[in-house]
Design a protein around this motif. Structure first.
Motif, mmCIF file in Angstrom:
data_model
loop_
_atom_site.group_PDB
_atom_site.id
_atom_site.type_symbol
_atom_site.label_atom_id
_atom_site.label_comp_id
_atom_site.label_asym_id
_atom_site.label_seq_id
_atom_site.Cartn_x
_atom_site.Cartn_y
_atom_site.Cartn_z
ATOM 1 N N ASP A 1 0.829 -1.066 0.078
ATOM 2 C CA ASP A 1 -0.106 0.058 0.000
ATOM 3 C C ASP A 1 0.887 1.310 0.137
ATOM 4 N N VAL A 2 0.688 2.020 -0.892
ATOM 5 C CA VAL A 2 1.384 3.373 -0.952
ATOM 6 C C VAL A 2 0.579 4.698 -1.097
ATOM 7 N N SER A 3 0.654 5.579 -0.110
ATOM 8 C CA SER A 3 -0.024 6.447 -0.150
ATOM 9 C C SER A 3 0.370 7.918 -0.557
ATOM 10 N N TYR A 4 1.880 7.864 -0.514
ATOM 11 C CA TYR A 4 2.572 9.111 -0.917
ATOM 12 C C TYR A 4 3.457 8.596 -1.968
ATOM 13 N N LEU A 5 3.576 9.340 -3.134
ATOM 14 C CA LEU A 5 4.414 8.956 -4.289
ATOM 15 C C LEU A 5 5.111 10.124 -4.851
ATOM 16 N N PRO A 6 6.096 10.134 -5.443
ATOM 17 C CA PRO A 6 6.875 10.903 -6.014
ATOM 18 C C PRO A 6 6.025 11.541 -7.271
ATOM 19 N N PRO A 7 6.870 12.647 -7.798
ATOM 20 C CA PRO A 7 6.264 13.279 -8.874
ATOM 21 C C PRO A 7 5.768 12.311 -9.952
ATOM 22 N N LEU A 8 4.668 12.842 -10.686
ATOM 23 C CA LEU A 8 4.282 11.937 -11.778
ATOM 24 C C LEU A 8 5.077 11.911 -13.174
ATOM 25 N N GLN B 1 -2.941 2.134 4.766
ATOM 26 C CA GLN B 1 -2.781 3.194 5.915
ATOM 27 C C GLN B 1 -2.048 4.197 5.330
ATOM 28 N N TRP B 2 -2.195 5.450 5.889
ATOM 29 C CA TRP B 2 -1.368 6.654 5.423
ATOM 30 C C TRP B 2 0.161 6.467 5.875
ATOM 31 N N ILE B 3 0.867 6.619 4.731
ATOM 32 C CA ILE B 3 2.212 6.423 5.071
ATOM 33 C C ILE B 3 3.112 7.614 4.761
ATOM 34 N N PRO B 4 3.900 8.281 5.842
ATOM 35 C CA PRO B 4 4.267 9.531 5.599
ATOM 36 C C PRO B 4 5.313 9.578 4.419
ATOM 37 N N PRO B 5 5.323 10.707 3.818
ATOM 38 C CA PRO B 5 6.460 11.060 2.427
ATOM 39 C C PRO B 5 7.800 10.808 3.079
#
Length: 842
Positions: free
Chosen positions: A614-621, A687-691
């Motif tokens: 599960d990934v909630s924060y991702l690098p720029p598109l 679950q929210w994961i901090p960047p």
């Protein structure tokens, strides 16, 4: 009426009747005759009433209703011996009725009865007077009257009467009187011991039994026990035990000897004369459960004294107690276990009983009798206390599993002591691991929710004992044990509250548990406890400090201070000073809030994402110019929507990557390609994961390369301050501080992230509290000890301790300095100086 007079005979007096023979079949008539002035009529009327009353309780009630007691009371002091003898007989036989006794107390007949115990009185009077007193002495008020009216002395004297009924009645009355302790000293002064010992040789078992029961009561006093020894009473008692024909007296004899065992002087005398060995030998061969039970109870009472325990150990009483564990009688097993508990206070006895008794006791834990379980586990608790050897024996005898089962017992005492045994075993690493493998923390949740303060206290103590292990703490979290643990912090019982603080202190040793305890309100409760002089204890202060030290986000928010020992790690965030009574939110809860104009939450995370589902924060598109969904990037997306978008685009590029134009012309085949399993995500359950803060990672790497190699701590501090200032806008002149628009930059960052949570690396124009936080983060990573202190008006600063050298080259005590990271980065302001104060507050 009268007879005819013969001619020539002398005429009788005119006012005197000739003798009459009066017969009556109604009790009322006979009662009326008690008012007659003639002694013969009174005597015969009393005799008739005695016969009538002897026939049953109904007749006694009938006579009571006719007012016979008032007449009889008067006749007790009649001058004619036959009249008052017969009157005493009627009272004696009637006194067995409850209502009769009640009226006799109101009439206060005790003084008259005691007066009839004089030596010159007839033995029949003695018999029925003592019988009446014995019936009445059941009541406390009558006992007091007999004592105050001097009844003890004649009663003791009558123990030597030749009539067995007089002996029996007098003895029974004395037995009832000495049930009150104030009468025991009185009978002792009246030398009651010799006649009582003499009655042990009576041919009547009832008298022997009463004598032993009386001796058992009065021998509770030490002075009486001494007199018993001086009068060879101990030998008499032991002789009874050795006589099989007196088996019916053995139980009562043991009760007397049991009291004697409580006195060191008496017990020493028994031992020196060989009596103790005789006693133990007798007990070992006896198979009577009551004898075995009472003997064990006597040992239990006696063993409370340390000197007596030594003597009993020399008498090898442990062998007898161990043999009782095999009787297969619940009452005997309970008594034996209780005696073992008492004897285990002696070190030598503990060793003997532990090696041989622990395996037997563990077998008894499977008993269906709850009282047996409680007594057995209490014995095990005492045997294993401060005894690693016995604790090992319990583990070797496979005692852990039955002890764990005992935690579900119905009796609180059994639960308390089972917890105590397991806690004693926890001091040994192998046993603790085995106990934890049986789910000790899960088993303790029930006792933690008990309403019994002793159970709560023991359970909390066990949580503290086992909570030193990370797996045990994790288990306690998973089974919901932290909730009741926090609730018990508010207990009104001092011991429970103290142990709860202790358990919180131990369990708060890791960050996950500390955070959960804080979430459940432990911090607020502990703060309240520490504000109270009555409830405060050394563990409450330590628990509060431990929770805060393992939850630095809350510590800094509440206390506004982090010490040099508080190392900031990934996941730390500064959400500002929390208001008193305000709720401290987790980072995940804060991430779900809409963007607002409130103060930004500064976040620390110098850790790249690991591979996860599960990934909630991702690098720029990536470049989306050729992506059919490219226009979606311009939508106002939150973290969750952004994640969905990223996954869609990733999927799109995954399908097209390396396929060439021919593949582009085959859209049907595209739908058959799916990304690897590990890339799948359940958005609803994610679950929210901090960047990760890649900029902060670079800062740490640069600081490690350039600052860490410097020779002295002072040089490192100065260089780090300059490094931090350079990354956050450079030096700011004091007069230009109001033109340093860091707030505008922060707003832009928050708007760009669409979140109130800002990674510290993104801040390029930082104020005091941004720079101080970054300084602390970097200093902790490269090993420079420093504090982080929050001030007012967005101020914050760092303090460091530096060791100076004197001109002679000697090391001086360390000095505290405030580090300037704002105006003249790298300047060290001595703590307490005007410049340091200006930096903090002006």
């Amino acid at each position: 009426m009268g007879k005819k007079v013969k001619k020539g005979s002398q005429d009788p007096p005119k006012d005197v009747f000739d003798p009459l023979l009066i017969e009556s079949k109604t009790p009322a008539t006979v009662v009326l005759m008690l008012s007659s002035p003639e002694n013969e009529i009174l005597a015969k009327a009393c005799d008739a009433l005695y016969t009538f009353a002897s026939k049953g309780d109904e007749n006694k009630v009938t006579l009571l209703g006719l007012g016979v007691l008032e007449h009889l009371h008067k006749l007790l002091s009649h001058e004619d011996p036959i009249v008052h003898r017969n009157a005493v007989m009627v009272l004696g036989i009637m006194a067995s009725n409850h209502d009769v006794k009640k009226l006799l107390r109101e009439l206060d007949v005790t003084n008259s009865l005691i007066s009839r115990l004089a030596p010159e009185e007839d033995v029949v009077i003695h018999e029925f007077a003592t019988l009446c007193l014995a019936y009445m002495a059941v009541e406390y008020t009558t006992k007091v009257k007999i004592f105050e009216q001097g009844g003890l002395e004649p009663l003791i004297r009558l123990l030597g009467s030749p009539d067995p009924d007089v002996k029996k009645n007098s003895l029974e009355c004395i037995y009832l009187l000495v049930q009150d302790f104030q009468n025991r000293a009185a009978v002792r002064e009246l030398n009651v011991i010799p006649p009582l010992l003499g009655l042990l040789e009576s041919e009547y078992p009832v008298i022997q039994s009463l004598a032993l029961q009386t001796l058992e009561l009065i021998s509770k006093d030490r002075e009486t026990r001494i007199l018993l020894g001086e009068n060879k009473g101990l030998d008499c008692l032991l002789n009874i035990l050795e006589n099989n024909e007196l088996r019916d007296l053995h139980i009562e004899t043991l009760a007397v000897l049991g009291n004697c065992l409580e006195d060191v002087h008496t017990l020493q005398e028994i031992q020196l004369t060989g009596g103790l060995k005789k006693l133990v030998s007798f007990l070992e061969v006896s198979t009577v459960p009551d004898i075995q039970k009472n003997a064990a109870k006597a040992i239990t009472k006696a063993a409370y004294d340390s000197e007596i325990r030594k003597i009993l150990h020399w008498g090898e009483v442990e062998k007898f107690l161990l043999s009782l564990l095999e009787t297969n009688n619940d009452e005997v097993e309970v008594a034996a276990s209780q005696a073992i508990s008492a004897m285990s206070e002696n070190i030598d006895s503990k060793c003997v009983l532990g090696l041989q008794g622990i395996p037997q006791l563990i077998q008894l834990l499977s008993s269906d009798n709850e009282e047996v379980k409680e007594a057995v586990v209490t014995a095990l608790a005492n045997l294993t206390a401060s005894s690693p050897r016995n604790a090992s024996v319990v583990a070797e005898a496979e005692g852990i599993e039955p002890l764990m089962n005992t935690l579900k017992a119905q009796r609180d005492g059994a639960i308390c002591n089972a917890i105590a045994v397991l806690t004693n075993l926890s001091l040994q690493e192998p046993s603790r691991v085995r106990i934890q493998s049986h789910g000790i923390m899960s088993a303790l949740v029930g006792p933690l929710r008990s309403t019994n303060s002793q159970v709560q206290s023991k359970a909390l103590f066990a949580v503290a004992a086992f909570g030193c292990d990370a797996e045990a703490r994790a288990e306690l979290r998973e089974v919901g044990g932290l909730g009741p643990l926090v609730e018990l912090l508010q207990s009104k019982n001092d011991e429970v509250r103290r142990n709860a603080c202790w358990a919180v202190m131990v369990c708060g040793s890791d960050e996950l548990t500390a955070v959960e305890l804080c979430r459940l309100g432990a911090l607020d409760i502990l703060e309240g406890i520490n504000l109270s002089t009555k409830r405060k204890n050394k563990f409450s202060e330590a628990a509060l400090e431990k929770l805060l030290d393992n939850n630095l986000c809350q510590k800094y928010s509440r206390m506004g201070y982090l010490s040099s020992r508080n190392i900031i790690t990934n996941g730390f965030y500064d959400c500002g000073q929390i208001k008193h009574g305000g709720k401290f939110l987790s980072l995940e809860e804060l991430s779900q809030q809409e963007l607002s104009d409130r103060r930004a939450i500064i976040f620390i995370n110098a850790k790249p994402h690991e591979k996860r589902k599960d990934v909630s924060y991702l690098p720029p598109l990536p470049n989306l110019s050729k992506c059919p969904v490219g226009e979606l990037m311009y939508l106002n997306l939150n973290f969750k929507d952004y994640s969905i978008l990223y996954k869609c685009i990733t999927f799109f590029f995954y399908v097209r990557k390396g396929k060439g134009k021919k593949e582009e012309e085959k859209p049907k085949e595209v739908t058959t390609v799916t990304p690897p399993v590990e890339e799948e995500i359940n958005i609803e359950n994610s679950q929210w994961i901090p960047p990760p803060d890649f900029i902060l990672m670079d800062y740490i790497n640069d600081a490690s390369k350039t600052i860490l190699p410097l020779a002295t701590t002072r040089e490192q501090v100065v260089a780090l301050a300059q490094f931090v200032a350079d990354k956050m806008g450079g030096p700011i002149a004091t007069e230009e501080l109001h033109n340093f628009w860091w707030e505008l930059d922060m707003s832009k960052i928050e708007f760009g992230l669409k979140s109130n949570i800002v990674p510290i690396g993104k801040i390029k124009r930082g104020s005091f509290y941004h720079r101080a936080l970054l300084f602390k983060v970097l200093a902790d990573r490269i090993g420079i000890g420093c504090t982080l202190v929050r001030g007012k008006y967005n101020r914050a600063w760092n303090e460091v301790k530096l060791v100076e050298r004197s001109p002679e080259g000697l090391l001086l005590p360390p000095q505290e300095y405030v580090v300037d990271v704002m105006f003249e980065p790298g300047r060290l302001l001595k703590q307490g100086s005007v410049k340091a104060d200006q930096y903090k507050y002006i």
